[in-house]
Design a protein around this motif. Structure first.
Motif, PDB file in Angstrom:
ATOM      1  N   LEU A 122       6.192  -9.268  14.902  1.00  0.00           N
ATOM      2  CA  LEU A 122       5.456 -10.216  15.740  1.00  0.00           C
ATOM      3  C   LEU A 122       3.994 -10.321  15.349  1.00  0.00           C
ATOM      4  O   LEU A 122       3.300 -11.247  15.770  1.00  0.00           O
ATOM      5  N   GLU A 123       3.510  -9.402  14.545  1.00  0.00           N
ATOM      6  CA  GLU A 123       2.110  -9.394  14.148  1.00  0.00           C
ATOM      7  C   GLU A 123       1.907  -9.696  12.668  1.00  0.00           C
ATOM      8  O   GLU A 123       0.784  -9.860  12.227  1.00  0.00           O
ATOM      9  N   SER A 124       2.997  -9.775  11.916  1.00  0.00           N
ATOM     10  CA  SER A 124       2.894  -9.974  10.479  1.00  0.00           C
ATOM     11  C   SER A 124       2.556 -11.422  10.143  1.00  0.00           C
ATOM     12  O   SER A 124       3.279 -12.342  10.550  1.00  0.00           O
ATOM     13  N   THR A 156      11.673  -6.409   9.471  1.00  0.00           N
ATOM     14  CA  THR A 156      10.252  -6.095   9.571  1.00  0.00           C
ATOM     15  C   THR A 156       9.939  -5.203  10.767  1.00  0.00           C
ATOM     16  O   THR A 156       9.093  -4.308  10.683  1.00  0.00           O
ATOM     17  N   GLY A 157      10.601  -5.467  11.895  1.00  0.00           N
ATOM     18  CA  GLY A 157      10.276  -4.725  13.111  1.00  0.00           C
ATOM     19  C   GLY A 157      11.095  -3.472  13.327  1.00  0.00           C
ATOM     20  O   GLY A 157      10.908  -2.772  14.325  1.00  0.00           O
ATOM     21  N   GLY A 190       1.366  -5.500   4.323  1.00  0.00           N
ATOM     22  CA  GLY A 190       0.725  -6.581   3.585  1.00  0.00           C
ATOM     23  C   GLY A 190      -0.764  -6.400   3.376  1.00  0.00           C
ATOM     24  O   GLY A 190      -1.406  -7.254   2.768  1.00  0.00           O
ATOM     25  N   GLN A 191      -1.339  -5.284   3.878  1.00  0.00           N
ATOM     26  CA  GLN A 191      -2.776  -5.041   3.722  1.00  0.00           C
ATOM     27  C   GLN A 191      -2.994  -3.742   2.948  1.00  0.00           C
ATOM     28  O   GLN A 191      -2.262  -2.771   3.117  1.00  0.00           O
TER      29      GLN A 191
END
Length: 588
Positions: free
Chosen positions: A106-108, A321-322, A350-351
C-alpha cells in the motif's frame, strides 16, 4: 487474448446462474435473426404456393415478439451481472489489500499505478461501469453470432458460399485491427490517466478544499483537469489508426465476394433452382453476414478487460509485496523483561537509503521510552518494524530474547495498541470507534474517561455529519477518541503501547493533561512515545535521540540535559520559542 480470457473467466464469480443466462441470451440473440429469416422465407413460399399461412404466420409472429423482448431482457441481465461482477472484484481487491500482514503493497510507489487503476475500475473514470459495459459487449457478441448464423444459412445455396462471404467479412477484423486498438497499456497513456484522475479528485474531495479557495486555485485546477483529460483522449485517439491501404483492400475483398454471391443467387433464381422464399432467405443471409465485421470484441470489451486485468494484476502484486511470514509462537503476556533492537537496519522497498542503520536499543518491560529526533531519522519506521508492518532488512527485534518473527503475527499484535499520527476516523458510532471489535460499555466509558472524552457524544452517536443524527468532531476531539481506542485495548489486555504524536492536535495544556492520564492508564505497560513536544517527552522514564538511523543519545531528561548534546539543543530551542510566545502574549 489472455486478458479477454481472464475477463470472461471472472464473469461467473459475480453470479454463475446470471453469467450462464447472459451467455444463453447472447447466443439466442444471434440465432433469432437467422430463424426469423427462415420463417419469412417459409411464409413467402407458402404465399407463392397458396398453402395454409397460419403456421408460418404464427412462427413469424412468435420470433418477431421474441426479438422485441430479447434486447431489454439481455440488457437487464447484463446490468445485474455487471454489478455483481464489480462487487466480486471489489471484494477481491479489498481482501488483497487487507490480507497481507505488511503494508509495503500500500506504500510502494511501484504498485501505486496498478492499485489506482484497480481501485477505480468501476467508477467510470477509465471506461464505462461493468453494468454498462456488459450491455455493449453483449451487443457486439450478438452481432458476431448473428453474422455467423446467417453465414451458415448460405450452405443451403452452395457449399462455397458461406466460406467466401464469411472469409471476406472476417478479413476486416484482421485488416483493420489497428483501427480498433486502444492501447492503454503504454506508460504515457497510464500516466496521463493518473494525472487526470488525481486532478479530478483534488477538486471534488475535501482534503485540499481550503487551500484551493484560499489561494484561488479553482480556475487553475479546472484548466489542469481539462488539459489532462484532453491529453488522455488525444493519446487514446492516437492509438486508434485507420490506414488507407488496408481499408481499400478490405473494401475490394468485400465488393468482389458480395458480387459473386448475389450474382450466384440471381443465377440460381433465374434457372428456377430456388424459389422466392429461398431467394429471400439467402439474400437476407448474405446481408446479415456483414455483421461478422461489425460484431465481436469491441472497444468496451477491451476497456473492461483492461480494468479487470488491472484488478487481477494488483491482487497478484499485493499478495507478493505485502507478504510477511508468520511464526507460530504465542506472544501472550510478553514482554516480561525487554524489547531489544539488535543492529537493526532497514530500507524501504525500491530505495537505497537506509532509514535505520545499525540501531541498537533496549526498552525494559513496564517502562516508558520517548523517541525524538529530526524528521526522517526513522522514528515512525521504528514503530512500523515493532508492529511487524515491515521486517528489518537485517538485524533482529527481540522480545524477551526471541526474534519477533518467531511469534504468530496476530498473537503479537494482540499485545500491541497504538495511536498513530495518521489515526483512522471511522464513520461509525462512538462505541465502534473506541472498540471496533467490541467491548463492554463499561470498558468503552472508562477508556473515554481516561482520554478526557466522556463529554463528547453518547456511545451510539454516529461520528459522521452525513448520517441521520450524525455529527463531526474537531481535530482535538478526534485525537482524544483515538487515544481512548488505544486505552480500551490496554483494558482488554494489550501490554505494549505505541504513541506516535498522540497529542499533536491538542493545545499545550490539553496535551499535558492527556499525557498524564495516558501514563497513569498505561503504568503497567511498556510504552513507546514519539513526539516533537518536549514538555511531553520529559515525563518519559527514558529518552532516545535518533540521528542517522542510530541511537545518538539515551537517558533520562535530566541526564540528557546535563550531557548538553542534541537533546539539550532541541529542548532549549523549543523552550525559548514558548518563552517568547508567552512574553509576547503578556505584553499584549
Amino acid at each position: 487474448m489472455q486478458k479477454l480470457r481472464r475477463f470472461f473467466a471472472v464473469l461467473p464469480e459475480g453470479d454463475r446462474a446470471l453469467a450462464t443466462a447472459w451467455w444463453c441470451l447472447v447466443l439466442l440473440g444471434g440465432l433469432l435473426p437467422a430463424a426469423f429469416s427462415v420463417a419469412v422465407g417459409v411464409l413467402l413460399t407458402a404465399i407463392h404456393r397458396g398453402d395454409d399461412l397460419r403456421p408460418a404466420l404464427v412462427t413469424v409472429g412468435v420470433l418477431f415478439v421474441a426479438g422485441l423482448v430479447h434486447a431489454p431482457i439481455l440488457s437487464q441481465v447484463g446490468a445485474n451481472l455487471g454489478d455483481r461482477v464489480a462487487m466480486a472484484l471489489h471484494r477481491r481487491l479489498l481482501v488483497a489489500a487487507t490480507a497481507p500482514q505488511g503494508v509495503a503493497h500500500l506504500e510502494s510507489p511501484e504498485d501505486a499505478g496498478d492499485l489506482a487503476v484497480a481501485r477505480d475500475f468501476d467508477t467510470g473514470m477509465s471506461g464505462p461501469q461493468l453494468s454498462l459495459s456488459l450491455g455493449i459487449i453483449a451487443g457486439g457478441l450478438v452481432l458476431l453470432v448473428t453474422g455467423a448464423t446467417q453465414t451458415l444459412l448460405l450452405f443451403g445455396l452452395s457449399w462455397w458460399a458461406p466460406l467466401v462471404i464469411g472469409a471476406a467479412w472476417a478479413s476486416t477484423h484482421l485488416l483493420l485491427r489497428e483501427s480498433t486498438s486502444w492501447d492503454r497499456t503504454q506508460d504515457e497513456v497510464r500516466v496521463s490517466q493518473q494525472r487526470a484522475e488525481y486532478t479530478y479528485r483534488l477538486g471534488v474531495g475535501g482534503a485540499a478544499a481550503k487551500e484551493i479557495r484560499v489561494f484561488g486555485l479553482a480556475d487553475w485546477l479546472v484548466t489542469r483537469f481539462a488539459a489532462s483529460r484532453r491529453d488522455l483522449v488525444d493519446r487514446r485517439l492516437h492509438a486508434t489508426r485507420v490506414r488507407q491501404r488496408p481499408l481499400r483492400g478490405a473494401l475490394l475483398i468485400l465488393l468482389l465476394a458480395n458480387a459473386v454471391l448475389f450474382g450466384w443467387i440471381a443465377r440460381e433464381a433465374g434457372a428456377g433452382r430456388i424459389d422466392i422464399g429461398q431467394v429471400a432467405v439467402f439474400a437476407q443471409a448474405a446481408i446479415g453476414a456483414s455483421l461478422i465485421a461489425f460484431g465481436g470484441f469491441n472497444w468496451a470489451l477491451v476497456r473492461a478487460a483492461d480494468n479487470v486485468d488491472a484488478v487481477l494484476r494488483a491482487e497478484r502484486g499485493m499478495a507478493v509485496t505485502g507478504a510477511l511470514p508468520s511464526g507460530t509462537a504465542d506472544a501472550e503476556g510478553l514482554p516480561v523483561r525487554e524489547i531489544r533492537f539488535a543492529d537493526v537496519r532497514f530500507s524501504y522497498p525500491g530505495q537505497d537509503r537506509e532509514v535505520l542503520a545499525g540501531l541498537d536499543l533496549v526498552i525494559p518491560a513496564g517502562t516508558s521510552l520517548a523517541v525524538v529526533g529530526l524528521n526522517g531519522e526513522g522514528k515512525t519506521t521504528l514503530i512500523k518494524l515493532l508492529c511487524r508492518l515491515y521486517d528489518p532488512t537485517s538485524g533482529r527485534i527481540l522480545v524477551d530474547g526471541r526474534d519477533i518473527r518467531e511469534f504468530d503475527i496476530t498473537s503479537w499484535r494482540r499485545r500491541l495498541t497504538a495511536v498513530f499520527q495518521d489515526f483512522a476516523r471511522y464513520e461509525l458510532s462512538m462505541r465502534d470507534n473506541v472498540a471496533p471489535l467490541g467491548a463492554p460499555d463499561e470498558v468503552v466509558r472508562a477508556a473515554l474517561a481516561d482520554a478526557d472524552a466522556v463529554d463528547l457524544r453518547s456511545l451510539d452517536t454516529v461520528l459522521a455529519p452525513g448520517y441521520d443524527d450524525g455529527t463531526d468532531l474537531s481535530g482535538g476531539q478526534w485525537q482524544r477518541v483515538a487515544i481512548a481506542r488505544a486505552l480500551a485495548a490496554v483494558r482488554q489486555g494489550a501490554g505494549v503501547v505505541i504513541l506516535d504524536e498522540p497529542t499533536a492536535q491538542l493545545d499545550v495544556r490539553g496535551e499535558a493533561e492527556i499525557f498524564d492520564r495516558v501514563l497513569a492508564a498505561t503504568r503497567d505497560c511498556t510504552t513507546l512515545l514519539i513526539s516533537h513536544r518536549f514538555s511531553t517527552v520529559r515525563n518519559a522514564d527514558r529518552i532516545c535521540v535518533l540521528a542517522d538511523g542510530r541511537v545518538a543519545e539515551l537517558g533520562t531528561h535530566d541526564q540528557l540535559m546535563a550531557l548538553g548534546g542534541s537533546y539539550r539543543l532541541m529542548f532549549d530551542m523549543q523552550a525559548s520559542r514558548f518563552d517568547r510566545q508567552g512574553s509576547h502574549g503578556a505584553h499584549h
